[in-house]
Structure formats: C-alpha cells, structure tokens
Scaffold this motif. Structure first.
Motif, PDB file in Angstrom:
ATOM      1  N   GLY A   1       0.834  -1.190   0.000  1.00  0.00           N
ATOM      2  CA  GLY A   1       0.000   0.000   0.000  1.00  0.00           C
ATOM      3  C   GLY A   1       0.868   1.237   0.000  1.00  0.00           C
ATOM      4  O   GLY A   1       2.096   1.166  -0.096  1.00  0.00           O
ATOM      5  N   SER A   2       0.236   2.377   0.147  1.00  0.00           N
ATOM      6  CA  SER A   2       0.954   3.655   0.154  1.00  0.00           C
ATOM      7  C   SER A   2       1.725   3.830   1.451  1.00  0.00           C
ATOM      8  O   SER A   2       1.489   3.122   2.438  1.00  0.00           O
TER       9      SER A   2
ATOM     10  N   ARG B   1       1.344   6.334   3.388  1.00  0.00           N
ATOM     11  CA  ARG B   1       0.312   6.747   4.345  1.00  0.00           C
ATOM     12  C   ARG B   1      -0.393   5.534   4.946  1.00  0.00           C
ATOM     13  O   ARG B   1      -0.594   5.459   6.153  1.00  0.00           O
ATOM     14  N   TYR B   2      -0.769   4.580   4.104  1.00  0.00           N
ATOM     15  CA  TYR B   2      -1.469   3.392   4.587  1.00  0.00           C
ATOM     16  C   TYR B   2      -0.558   2.542   5.479  1.00  0.00           C
ATOM     17  O   TYR B   2      -1.002   1.953   6.458  1.00  0.00           O
ATOM     18  N   ASN B   3       0.723   2.492   5.159  1.00  0.00           N
ATOM     19  CA  ASN B   3       1.665   1.707   5.952  1.00  0.00           C
ATOM     20  C   ASN B   3       1.884   2.281   7.344  1.00  0.00           C
ATOM     21  O   ASN B   3       2.373   1.585   8.217  1.00  0.00           O
TER      22      ASN B   3
ATOM     23  N   PHE C   1      -2.814   2.686   8.387  1.00  0.00           N
ATOM     24  CA  PHE C   1      -3.752   1.627   7.997  1.00  0.00           C
ATOM     25  C   PHE C   1      -5.152   2.160   7.757  1.00  0.00           C
ATOM     26  O   PHE C   1      -6.139   1.586   8.193  1.00  0.00           O
ATOM     27  N   GLY C   2      -5.226   3.287   7.038  1.00  0.00           N
ATOM     28  CA  GLY C   2      -6.518   3.865   6.681  1.00  0.00           C
ATOM     29  C   GLY C   2      -6.926   5.041   7.543  1.00  0.00           C
ATOM     30  O   GLY C   2      -7.766   5.837   7.141  1.00  0.00           O
TER      31      GLY C   2
ATOM     32  N   THR D   1      -6.279   8.676   9.532  1.00  0.00           N
ATOM     33  CA  THR D   1      -5.500   9.885   9.289  1.00  0.00           C
ATOM     34  C   THR D   1      -4.254   9.866  10.166  1.00  0.00           C
ATOM     35  O   THR D   1      -4.320   9.534  11.345  1.00  0.00           O
TER      36      THR D   1
ATOM     37  N   ASP E   1       2.963  11.017   0.203  1.00  0.00           N
ATOM     38  CA  ASP E   1       2.594   9.922   1.105  1.00  0.00           C
ATOM     39  C   ASP E   1       1.637   8.926   0.453  1.00  0.00           C
ATOM     40  O   ASP E   1       1.303   7.899   1.041  1.00  0.00           O
ATOM     41  N   LEU E   2       1.230   9.197  -0.785  1.00  0.00           N
ATOM     42  CA  LEU E   2       0.399   8.232  -1.530  1.00  0.00           C
ATOM     43  C   LEU E   2       1.242   7.298  -2.391  1.00  0.00           C
ATOM     44  O   LEU E   2       0.705   6.435  -3.078  1.00  0.00           O
TER      45      LEU E   2
ATOM     46  N   ARG F   1       3.060   4.227  -3.488  1.00  0.00           N
ATOM     47  CA  ARG F   1       2.922   2.808  -3.134  1.00  0.00           C
ATOM     48  C   ARG F   1       4.308   2.241  -2.832  1.00  0.00           C
ATOM     49  O   ARG F   1       5.220   2.369  -3.624  1.00  0.00           O
TER      50      ARG F   1
ATOM     51  N   ARG G   1       4.700   4.497  12.434  1.00  0.00           N
ATOM     52  CA  ARG G   1       3.619   3.526  12.672  1.00  0.00           C
ATOM     53  C   ARG G   1       3.490   3.250  14.168  1.00  0.00           C
ATOM     54  O   ARG G   1       2.394   3.182  14.708  1.00  0.00           O
TER      55      ARG G   1
END
Length: 166
Positions: free
Chosen positions: A66-67, A69-71, A74-75, A77, A99-100, A102, A122
């Motif tokens: 994933g991106s 940001r997602y890393n 995890f979805g 903000t 941050d988008l 991948r 994270r």
C-alpha cells in the motif's frame, strides 16, 4: 514502570532481547510464568486491549502493499506531528506521489533508514501510552540513529513509557 519511564535492555545477539519484547507486547506467550501488566496477567483475554495501547517498532521494517500513508495509519489519518517526530516530512516530499506513493511489501523506493522512520511513525501513530522498540537504531547511519533516538526519548519525556532493546 509508570508513564514517562524508560527501560533499556542490552545484550549480545541471541540473548533473548527480542523474545522479551515480544512477550511484553503480548505477541508471544511465556513457556512458564506470567507477564503482569498493571497487576493483571497478560492473557488471551487481555492481550488485544493491551496491544491497542502500545506502539510496536520491530527490529526489521515490514510493509503491506500500500501507500506510505497506509503503511503508517492503515486507513486512519496520520497526524503531521507523527510524521515530523519520525523525520518523514522531507522523505515524503521526495517521493513521486508523496505519502500516496505505493511502497509494496518491501518498501520500494525507501532507504533502510527511511524504512525505519516509517516503522517509528507507525509505532507512534495513534498516541500509544507505551512504545516498545527492538534494536531501533541497528545498522543506521549516525544521523538517522540520532533522529530515531531523539524521537524515542521525546516520546518518554512527553509521558510515554518506553521499552528498548539494543
């Protein structure tokens, strides 16, 4: 240990530092005895609630496909303060889609130090009360190691409980 406390555990490779941290994080169960958290046994029934309040920084960075940001979130903000604390704002500015971008499961496009910063972000995401870091500065250049160490110490100075193996 109470809020704002720090605990470091050192030792040679193979001495059990990672196992100790995994036990404290509720990721493994002891062969014998119990882990007590605030006087209560860490068990199958209490582990999920305990893990919800900790940040985990493993020895080796892991990514999902994933991106960036997602890393981290995890979805959810991700607070700018978290990105700044982990030293990621400059890194994000250099990535093709910010941050988008991948990362893939191997953190494509990130250096080892940048990958470690993502792992730190994270662990800090969501404002955990306890942060457990396994060899957070291993194999890093001096500047990146200092950035990560300073971020971890600021976490403790702000009232978080910090447990580090090195």
């Amino acid at each position: 240990m109470g809020p704002g406390s720090s605990l470091g555990r050192g030792g040679p490779s193979g001495a059990g530092k990672t196992t100790l941290l995994r036990l404290l994080a509720g990721l493994e169960r002891p062969d014998d005895g119990v882990i007590l958290i605030a006087g209560a046994a860490l068990s199958e029934e209490t582990a999920d609630a305990w893990r919800a309040g900790i940040g985990w920084m493993p020895q080796a960075p892991h990514f999902v496909n994933g991106s960036l940001r997602y890393n981290i979130g995890f979805g959810a903000t991700v607070a700018r303060e978290t990105l700044e604390a982990a030293g990621l704002t400059g890194v994000i500015g250099l990535l093709p889609r910010g941050d988008l971008t991948r990362l893939g499961e191997r953190g494509a496009g990130l250096s080892g130090g940048e990958a470690r910063r993502v792992t730190l972000a994270r662990a800090m995401h969501g404002g955990p009360g306890v942060l457990i870091a396994d060899e957070p500065t291993a194999d890093l250049d001096t500047e990146t190691a200092r950035l990560i160490s300073d971020s971890l110490l600021r976490f403790a100075e702000a009232g978080g409980t910090l447990v580090v193996a090195t």
